[in-house]
Design an enzyme around this catalytic site. Structure first.
Site, PDB file in Angstrom:
ATOM      1  N   SER A  39       0.945  -1.045   0.027  1.00  0.00           N
ATOM      2  CA  SER A  39       0.034  -0.091  -0.008  1.00  0.00           C
ATOM      3  C   SER A  39       0.843   1.160   0.041  1.00  0.00           C
ATOM      4  O   SER A  39       0.260   2.219  -0.649  1.00  0.00           O
ATOM      5  CB  SER A  39      -0.885   0.013   1.199  1.00  0.00           C
ATOM      6  OG  SER A  39      -0.371  -0.030   2.504  1.00  0.00           O
ATOM      7  N   GLY A  76      -2.079  -4.278   0.963  1.00  0.00           N
ATOM      8  CA  GLY A  76      -2.253  -5.615   2.049  1.00  0.00           C
ATOM      9  C   GLY A  76      -1.313  -6.662   1.489  1.00  0.00           C
ATOM     10  O   GLY A  76      -1.064  -7.490   2.129  1.00  0.00           O
ATOM     11  N   ASN A 104       3.683  -5.354   5.460  1.00  0.00           N
ATOM     12  CA  ASN A 104       2.512  -6.168   6.170  1.00  0.00           C
ATOM     13  C   ASN A 104       3.020  -7.503   6.759  1.00  0.00           C
ATOM     14  O   ASN A 104       2.383  -8.104   7.643  1.00  0.00           O
ATOM     15  CB  ASN A 104       1.496  -6.380   5.035  1.00  0.00           C
ATOM     16  CG  ASN A 104       0.896  -5.280   4.517  1.00  0.00           C
ATOM     17  OD1 ASN A 104       0.176  -4.751   5.379  1.00  0.00           O
ATOM     18  ND2 ASN A 104       1.018  -5.350   3.205  1.00  0.00           N
ATOM     19  N   ASP A 192      -5.058   6.910   9.732  1.00  0.00           N
ATOM     20  CA  ASP A 192      -4.927   5.515  10.376  1.00  0.00           C
ATOM     21  C   ASP A 192      -3.569   5.341  10.891  1.00  0.00           C
ATOM     22  O   ASP A 192      -3.320   4.463  11.724  1.00  0.00           O
ATOM     23  CB  ASP A 192      -5.017   4.682   9.184  1.00  0.00           C
ATOM     24  CG  ASP A 192      -3.947   4.669   7.981  1.00  0.00           C
ATOM     25  OD1 ASP A 192      -3.008   5.630   8.378  1.00  0.00           O
ATOM     26  OD2 ASP A 192      -4.016   4.008   6.924  1.00  0.00           O
ATOM     27  N   HIS A 195      -0.199   5.351   7.064  1.00  0.00           N
ATOM     28  CA  HIS A 195      -0.079   5.565   5.784  1.00  0.00           C
ATOM     29  C   HIS A 195       0.364   6.882   5.488  1.00  0.00           C
ATOM     30  O   HIS A 195      -0.278   7.867   6.265  1.00  0.00           O
ATOM     31  CB  HIS A 195      -1.019   5.174   4.804  1.00  0.00           C
ATOM     32  CG  HIS A 195      -1.285   3.674   4.546  1.00  0.00           C
ATOM     33  ND1 HIS A 195      -2.239   3.039   5.591  1.00  0.00           N
ATOM     34  CD2 HIS A 195      -0.758   2.641   3.777  1.00  0.00           C
ATOM     35  CE1 HIS A 195      -2.217   1.750   5.111  1.00  0.00           C
ATOM     36  NE2 HIS A 195      -1.534   1.451   4.171  1.00  0.00           N
TER      37      HIS A 195
END
Length: 220
Positions: A39, A76, A104, A192, A195
Site C-alpha cells: 500500500s 495489503g 505487512n 490511520d 500510511h
C-alpha cells in the site's frame, strides 16, 4: 591565434560537445521502472496523482530523466504476495525494478526468515530476467521484541549484499529526518497512523529520489 592554439581549443570544444551529448543521451533514453510493493507503493488513501509512484516519476522527470514508473503496488500485499506476482511484473519492457515489501509481514508478525526467503526469490527472479533492482527496506518497532526487529531489518542488508543490489534501508527515512526524531511523525501520516499523507509522500520521494536517480544512472 596560432594554429596550435586554435587546434587545442577546437579539440576542447569537441570534447565538451561530446560530454554534453553523452549527458543528454543518459537522460533522453526512456527507462521503464516497475515499483513492486504494498500500500505504501500503491498510494493507499490518496488521490492518484499524490501517491508514491506518480510523485516519484514527477521528481525524476524534473531531474531530466525520461522515465516511466509502473505502479505494481498492491495494498495489503506481503512478501509472499510479491513473490507470487513478480513473474508477470517483470514484463519484457521493464528495465529496472524497485522492490519495497515487508511492511505487512511485520504487521502480521511473520517470521523474518520467511520474509527473507520470499524477498530472496523476488531478487533471484529479477536477476534471472536481467532486471536491476533497487531494494527498499523498512525500520520497525520492537512490538515483537528486539531480536525480531534486528532480524527483520537485517534481512534487507543481507539480501542487498548477497544479490549485490543497492539498498535504501528505510522507506520512511525522509519522514524521520523531517520530524527530527527516530520515531513519531504523525503530522505526515493519514488518520490511520500508518500510511503517509500527500505531504509525507513528497518528503519520502525527496529523500529517496537522489538514490533512485543514481541507481538509474548506472543502467546506461
Amino acid at each position: 591565434m596560432s594554429s596550435l592554439a586554435y587546434g587545442f581549443f577546437s579539440q576542447c570544444a569537441k570534447l565538451g560537445t561530446a560530454i554534453l551529448l553523452s549527458h543528454t543521451a543518459l537522460h533522453a533514453e526512456e527507462i521503464t521502472v516497475a515499483a513492486l510493493g504494498d500500500s505504501l507503493t500503491a498510494g493507499y488513501g490518496l488521490p492518484q496523482e499524490a501517491g508514491f509512484v506518480p510523485q516519484l516519476q514527477a521528481w525524476l522527470v524534473e531531474e531530466g530523466y525520461d522515465v516511466s514508473v509502473i505502479n505494481a503496488g498492491v495494498s495489503g500485499d506481503t512478501t509472499a504476495g510479491g513473490l507470487s506476482r513478480v513473474g508477470w511484473t517483470l514484463s519484457p519492457d521493464v528495465d529496472a525494478m524497485i522492490v519495497a515489501l515487508g511492511g505487512n509481514d511485520y504487521l502480521r508478525g511473520i517470521d523474518p526468515t520467511v520474509s527473507k526467503a520470499n524477498l530472496d526469490g523476488i531478487l533471484a527472479q529479477a536477476a534471472g530476467a536481467d532486471v536491476p533492482v533497487f531494494l527498499v527496506g523498512l525500520a520497525v518497532g520492537t512490538n515483537y521484541g528486539r531480536d525480531y526487529k534486528e532480524a527483520f531489518e537485517g534481512m534487507y542488508v543481507a539480501l542487498a549484499e548477497t544479490h549485490d543490489v543497492p539498498l535504501y534501508s528505510d522507506f520512511a527515512a525522509g519522514l524521520r529526518a523531517a520530524a527530527g526524531m527516530s520515531e513519531g511523525f504523525t503530522e505526515f501520516l493519514q488518520p490511520d497512523g500508518i500510511h503517509p499523507n500527500a505531504e509525507g509522500v513528497k518528503i519520502i520521494v525527496n529523500a529517496m529520489g537522489p538514490e533512485i536517480a543514481a541507481f538509474l544512472g548506472e543502467l546506461n
